[in-house]
Enzyme design. Structure first.
Site, PDB file in Angstrom:
ATOM      1  N   HIS A 182      37.904  57.230  36.355  1.00 27.82           N
ATOM      2  CA  HIS A 182      37.764  56.331  37.498  1.00 27.82           C
ATOM      3  C   HIS A 182      36.300  56.214  37.922  1.00 27.82           C
ATOM      4  O   HIS A 182      35.847  55.146  38.322  1.00 27.82           O
ATOM      5  CB  HIS A 182      38.625  56.827  38.654  1.00 27.82           C
ATOM      6  N   ARG A 289      43.717  38.527  40.059  1.00 29.22           N
ATOM      7  CA  ARG A 289      44.785  39.507  39.780  1.00 29.22           C
ATOM      8  C   ARG A 289      45.455  39.805  41.117  1.00 29.22           C
ATOM      9  O   ARG A 289      44.808  40.346  42.020  1.00 29.22           O
ATOM     10  CB  ARG A 289      44.192  40.785  39.190  1.00 29.22           C
ATOM     11  N   ARG A 325      46.937  34.329  39.217  1.00 28.22           N
ATOM     12  CA  ARG A 325      47.977  34.823  38.311  1.00 28.22           C
ATOM     13  C   ARG A 325      49.109  35.440  39.118  1.00 28.22           C
ATOM     14  O   ARG A 325      48.861  36.177  40.077  1.00 28.22           O
ATOM     15  CB  ARG A 325      47.376  35.886  37.379  1.00 28.22           C
ATOM     16  N   GLU A 423      48.422  36.449  25.746  1.00 26.60           N
ATOM     17  CA  GLU A 423      47.997  37.843  25.545  1.00 26.60           C
ATOM     18  C   GLU A 423      49.007  38.610  24.701  1.00 26.60           C
ATOM     19  O   GLU A 423      48.841  39.803  24.456  1.00 26.60           O
ATOM     20  CB  GLU A 423      47.752  38.538  26.884  1.00 26.60           C
ATOM     21  N   ASN A 444      42.322  41.477  26.618  1.00 28.12           N
ATOM     22  CA  ASN A 444      42.577  42.925  26.724  1.00 28.12           C
ATOM     23  C   ASN A 444      43.937  43.260  26.117  1.00 28.12           C
ATOM     24  O   ASN A 444      44.067  44.130  25.258  1.00 28.12           O
ATOM     25  CB  ASN A 444      42.554  43.388  28.186  1.00 28.12           C
ATOM     26  N   ASP A 445      44.958  42.544  26.584  1.00 22.39           N
ATOM     27  CA  ASP A 445      46.288  42.816  26.036  1.00 22.39           C
ATOM     28  C   ASP A 445      46.444  42.239  24.633  1.00 22.39           C
ATOM     29  O   ASP A 445      47.073  42.857  23.772  1.00 22.39           O
ATOM     30  CB  ASP A 445      47.373  42.275  26.979  1.00 22.39           C
ATOM     31  N   ARG A 455      44.952  50.044  25.226  1.00 17.41           N
ATOM     32  CA  ARG A 455      43.693  49.698  25.883  1.00 17.41           C
ATOM     33  C   ARG A 455      43.136  50.856  26.701  1.00 17.41           C
ATOM     34  O   ARG A 455      41.984  50.830  27.098  1.00 17.41           O
ATOM     35  CB  ARG A 455      43.877  48.457  26.769  1.00 17.41           C
ATOM     36  N   CYS A 492      39.893  35.067  29.707  1.00 22.00           N
ATOM     37  CA  CYS A 492      39.597  35.823  30.927  1.00 22.00           C
ATOM     38  C   CYS A 492      39.668  37.335  30.723  1.00 22.00           C
ATOM     39  O   CYS A 492      39.583  38.085  31.684  1.00 22.00           O
ATOM     40  CB  CYS A 492      40.519  35.404  32.066  1.00 22.00           C
TER      41      CYS A 492
HETATM   42  C1  PEP Z   1      43.985  40.658  29.711  1.00 20.97           C
HETATM   43  O1  PEP Z   1      44.995  41.244  29.301  1.00 20.97           O
HETATM   44  O2  PEP Z   1      43.005  40.371  28.992  1.00 20.97           O
HETATM   45  C2  PEP Z   1      43.876  40.267  31.131  1.00 20.97           C
HETATM   46  C3  PEP Z   1      42.915  39.472  31.545  1.00 20.97           C
HETATM   47  O3  PEP Z   1      44.790  40.774  31.983  1.00 20.97           O
HETATM   48  P1  PEP Z   1      44.789  42.290  32.508  1.00 20.97           P
HETATM   49  O4  PEP Z   1      43.515  42.945  32.049  1.00 20.97           O
HETATM   50  O5  PEP Z   1      44.904  42.203  33.982  1.00 20.97           O
HETATM   51  O6  PEP Z   1      46.014  42.842  31.834  1.00 20.97           O
HETATM   52 MG    MG Z   2      46.793  41.358  30.502  1.00 14.28          MG
END
Ligand code: PEP
Ligand code: MG
Length: 532
Positions: A182, A289, A325, A423, A444-445, A455, A492
């Protein structure tokens, strides 16, 4: 003193030079009663006091800081921690010793865990331990950091990090620690360079007077030779000049060297992330978010609360498009009372849109708040974790139904464009099958599902690479689907802010990137070099 050159792991980028301070923690003294019942009561009061203090701090914070404090509340509310301490108290041990013993066993377990995620949370347990001890003794034990200094320690807690003002320089050099902790997240958000895993630093010898921290390469030099210091200061000056040049470009629209206009949008976790920011730095907001609204201590937010927050964000954007979102709970974002406990693999479980469709009474409230906010600007609504077209169709039907209901009630509302996050690889491969008004790629996902590499696991961090050709191919596939259907495609996820990937991402045909506010200047500067 001879120069000491240590190599660790980069946890937060940037260069810093400054005087070294060693973090020391005050030891609280307390007079114990001889009575186990009184000692148990004292511990109960101290735990409750710590919990109430955290709840107050959560109210005063938003975004990452609030998330981290929420996490600590959840740990504190886990009875197994306290039960071990009460057990020792019943054998005649004083409350503070018992609590320390119980927590130290747990901290040692976390530090020895195989999974980096758990190792990275050990500092949170230390934070909880010390907060309760402080309540037991009535003494504030949080170590204070002198702003502008290079802090050395074995590890540091989020509470200690938050005592310093990092806008005036300074850096962190840790013997232990983790890039997934963190504190590392906070350091990246506040622009404080940080290096972890330097190995044992002398606790007893004379303190080095000066240190150079290279948070890009993961290197720390204590007591540098004059020539080392001169070269470092030259790099620091060049980095500051590059940053100043990037800052100057922050308010200007982004263009590649060959003249392509790239829209740069913002990712935010709530209206507080926008405080003090000039909307001219961006072309709109690409990702809000909304999970912060649903955090445990606040309970499920009602329609008016959500409407007020969405409206504040739209007002700030001043006509620029804002993509909000819908709730993306589950996976790495558990919400007590809403997400399912005990799933064997929460990343593949009831999360994102799946959870919203399973809990229509919660989803409907959010849709109504969004429909009402949409009259105050250019609102777009985005659904997370979409895998199949029927999920979009069902959400779209619910949005239509709430739109009709609000109009029937005579409530001002407008129907926003409804798009999807791409994603899940299944959605990327078949993006053209979805009747989405826009696509936003969640790298990311998308990366973790494509590479089968979590991740949040340091052990597979090398595999969790958004630049892998397989991930880039899915991004290109989505961009192509958007082009064919004539709808906007943005990205994003964190890859948008990784300037090493800018050329590859823009080569897919992407023209819209969404990043956190702190990354805007650097991204615009990197875009300006693409195609040169
Ligand atoms: C992602 O998955 O890239 C994303 C933008 O959403 P989060 O990081 O909130 O899962
Ligand atoms: Mg995501």
């Amino acid at each position: 003193m001879a120069e000491i050159h240590l190599i660790g792991r980069a946890a937060s980028p940037g260069l810093a030079i400054g005087p070294v301070t060693r973090l020391t923690v005050a030891v609280a003294r307390r007079t114990a009663s001889e009575d186990p019942l009184q000692e148990a009561a004292a511990l109960r009061v101290a735990i409750e006091g710590a919990r109430a203090e955290l709840a107050e701090q959560i109210k005063a914070n938003q975004g990452e800081v609030a998330d981290i404090l929420e996490f600590q509340v959840a740990m504190l509310e886990d009875d197994t921690l306290a039960d071990a301490a009460y057990g020792v108290i019943s054998e005649g041990v004083a409350a503070d010793h018992a609590w320390r013993l119980a927590l130290d066993v747990e901290i040692a377990d976390y530090r020895a865990a195989e999974d980096e995620y758990f190792r990275a949370r050990a500092a949170d347990l230390v934070d909880i331990r010390d907060r309760v001890l402080a309540h037991l003794s009535g003494v504030d034990t949080v170590a204070r950091i002198t702003s502008g200094s290079i802090v050395t320690a074995d590890d540091i807690t989020p509470s200690a990090f938050l005592t310093a003002d990092w806008s005036h320089g300074g850096a962190i050099a840790l013997a232990g620690g983790s890039p997934s902790s963190h504190v590392a997240m906070l350091a990246r958000a506040r622009g404080a360079p940080m290096v972890v895993g330097l190995g044992p630093l002398s606790e007893t010898g004379p303190l080095p007077s000066l240190a150079l921290v290279d948070g890009d390469a993961g290197v720390v030099v204590f007591d540098p030779e004059p020539e080392t210091r001169r070269l470092f200061e030259r790099r620091l000056a060049a980095a500051s000049a590059a940053e100043a040049a990037a800052d100057a470009g922050r308010l200007k629209p982004a263009f590649t060297a060959d003249g392509r206009r790239i829209a740069v949008l913002l990712n935010v976790a709530g209206p507080e992330d926008l405080a003090g920011l000039d909307p001219a730095i961006c072309d709109g907001i690409g990702l809000v978010r909304t999970e912060f609204l649903f955090e445990t201590s606040r309970g499920l937010p009602d329609e008016d609360t959500q409407y007020a927050v969405y409206r504040r964000i739209l007002d700030w954007a001043d006509g620029r498009p804002v993509t909000i979102r819908t709730l993306d709970a589950g996976g790495d974002k558990p919400i007590a009372g809403l997400t399912v406990d005990g799933e064997s693999n929460p990343f593949l479980g009831l999360r994102g849109i799946r959870l919203s469709l399973a809990r229509p009474e919660v989803f409907r409230v959010q849709l109504r708040a969004l429909l009402r906010a949409a009259v105050h600007g250019t609102l777009k609504v985005m659904l997370p974790m979409i895998a199949v077209p029927s999920e979009l169709d069902r959400a779209s039907a619910m949005l239509d139904a709430e739109f009709t209901a609000l109009r029937t009630e005579g409530v001002a509302c407008a129907r926003p464009l409804l798009g999807i996050m791409v994603e899940v690889p299944a959605a990327a491969l078949r993006a053209e099958d979805f009747r989405a008004a826009f696509y936003s790629i969640g790298s990311n996902d998308l990366t973790q599902y494509t590479m089968a590499a979590a991740r949040d696991s340091g052990a597979v961090a090398d595999l969790n690479d958004a630049g892998n050709p397989a991930v880039v191919a899915l991004i290109a596939r989505t961009v192509e689907a958007g082009r064919k259907r004539g709808v906007e495609v943005s990205l994003c996820g964190d890859a948008a802010a990784d300037t090493r990937l800018s050329t590859a991402l823009l080569a897919t045909g992407l023209t819209t990137l969404s990043v956190s506010p702190i990354a805007v200047a650097r991204l615009k500067a990197a875009i300006a070099k693409v195609g040169s």
